[in-house]
Design a protein around this motif. Sequence first.
Motif, short mmCIF file in Angstrom:
data_model
loop_
_atom_site.label_atom_id
_atom_site.label_comp_id
_atom_site.label_asym_id
_atom_site.label_seq_id
_atom_site.Cartn_x
_atom_site.Cartn_y
_atom_site.Cartn_z
N ASN A 156 -41.40 129.12 70.99
CA ASN A 156 -40.72 128.47 69.87
C ASN A 156 -39.83 127.33 70.37
O ASN A 156 -38.78 127.04 69.79
N GLU A 157 -40.25 126.66 71.42
CA GLU A 157 -39.46 125.59 72.05
C GLU A 157 -39.19 124.45 71.07
O GLU A 157 -40.02 124.12 70.22
N GLU A 158 -37.99 123.84 71.21
CA GLU A 158 -37.62 122.68 70.42
C GLU A 158 -37.65 121.42 71.29
O GLU A 158 -37.51 121.49 72.50
N ALA A 159 -37.80 120.26 70.65
CA ALA A 159 -37.68 118.99 71.35
C ALA A 159 -36.24 118.82 71.85
O ALA A 159 -35.29 119.29 71.21
N THR A 160 -36.10 118.15 72.97
CA THR A 160 -34.78 117.94 73.56
C THR A 160 -34.06 116.74 72.97
O THR A 160 -32.87 116.53 73.23
N ASP A 161 -34.75 115.94 72.18
CA ASP A 161 -34.15 114.78 71.53
C ASP A 161 -35.00 114.42 70.31
O ASP A 161 -36.13 114.88 70.16
N ASP A 162 -34.43 113.57 69.45
CA ASP A 162 -35.18 113.12 68.27
C ASP A 162 -36.05 111.91 68.63
O ASP A 162 -35.77 111.17 69.56
N HIS A 163 -37.10 111.73 67.85
CA HIS A 163 -37.93 110.52 67.90
C HIS A 163 -38.04 110.04 66.47
O HIS A 163 -38.59 110.72 65.62
N SER A 164 -37.48 108.88 66.19
CA SER A 164 -37.32 108.42 64.81
C SER A 164 -38.65 108.32 64.08
O SER A 164 -39.70 108.10 64.68
N ASP A 165 -38.58 108.46 62.75
CA ASP A 165 -39.79 108.37 61.94
C ASP A 165 -40.47 107.01 62.10
O ASP A 165 -41.70 106.92 62.12
N SER A 166 -39.69 105.94 62.20
CA SER A 166 -40.27 104.61 62.34
C SER A 166 -40.99 104.44 63.67
O SER A 166 -42.03 103.78 63.74
N ALA A 167 -40.46 105.05 64.73
CA ALA A 167 -41.11 104.98 66.04
C ALA A 167 -42.31 105.93 66.11
O ALA A 167 -43.29 105.66 66.81
N ALA A 168 -42.24 107.04 65.39
CA ALA A 168 -43.27 108.08 65.49
C ALA A 168 -44.63 107.63 64.99
O ALA A 168 -45.66 108.19 65.40
N VAL A 169 -44.67 106.64 64.11
CA VAL A 169 -45.95 106.22 63.52
C VAL A 169 -46.65 105.14 64.34
O VAL A 169 -47.73 104.67 63.95
N THR A 170 -46.06 104.77 65.47
CA THR A 170 -46.66 103.77 66.36
C THR A 170 -47.08 104.44 67.65
O THR A 170 -46.31 105.20 68.25
#
Length: 222
Positions: A140-154
């Motif tokens: 059930n590991e979580e990401a260590t940081d966020d990746h913005s929605d705008s960056a995620a689609v590229t």
Amino acid sequence: TISVTDDGQPGLTDSGLVTIALKQVLVSDPADARVLVPLITSPTSTWRDLLFDEASWTNGQTGVGYERNSGYEALLNTDVEAEMYATNSSVWIRIPFLVDDPATLAKLTLRMKYDDGFVAYLNGQRIESRNAPSEPLAWNEEATDDHSDSAAVTFEEYDLSAFLNALVAGDNVLAIHGLNGGSSSSDMLIVPELTTTGGGTIGLTTLPVIVGPLVDALTSSS
């Protein structure tokens, strides 16, 4: 057929050889995949191995994730909201693909759209990660940081040519451990692509032929 066009830098002669680098898509977008939102009883490492039996997993396609508001709908082919939201920040994805002869390949490239993180494995070997902890990863590991929605689609692109030796002739598997920033996150996305480049030579006396989009590079010698 493949066409060589003379751009004059340097010009082609009527003899000699042209070396052609051909791009091959190993894992497309979308690609058939097996998907599991793991439980505490799920195997924590063997799931990413080539010979792992994923027969009980969900049949789906990439991209994998969910969207509770708006933004990722057009990218999603396997919706895991019911299994992930408020339950688990992790999703496991296995994508099978074929390679004829790894010895002919010269370049390996992974492209990823992701929210919020991932670890990629090639036949069980960790090859790339973003916003991910070191091994071993929990079910059930979580990401260590966020990746913005705008960056995620590229797509982000990673040169993984150092891992060409992890490919085998025949069946292979790209496994992705998708990581969300938290189980209550409003969205999640994993979209991989895997390409490789191989080559060969043709004699200039075999021309003319037609250039296509899979020709990655041309070099000539007299």
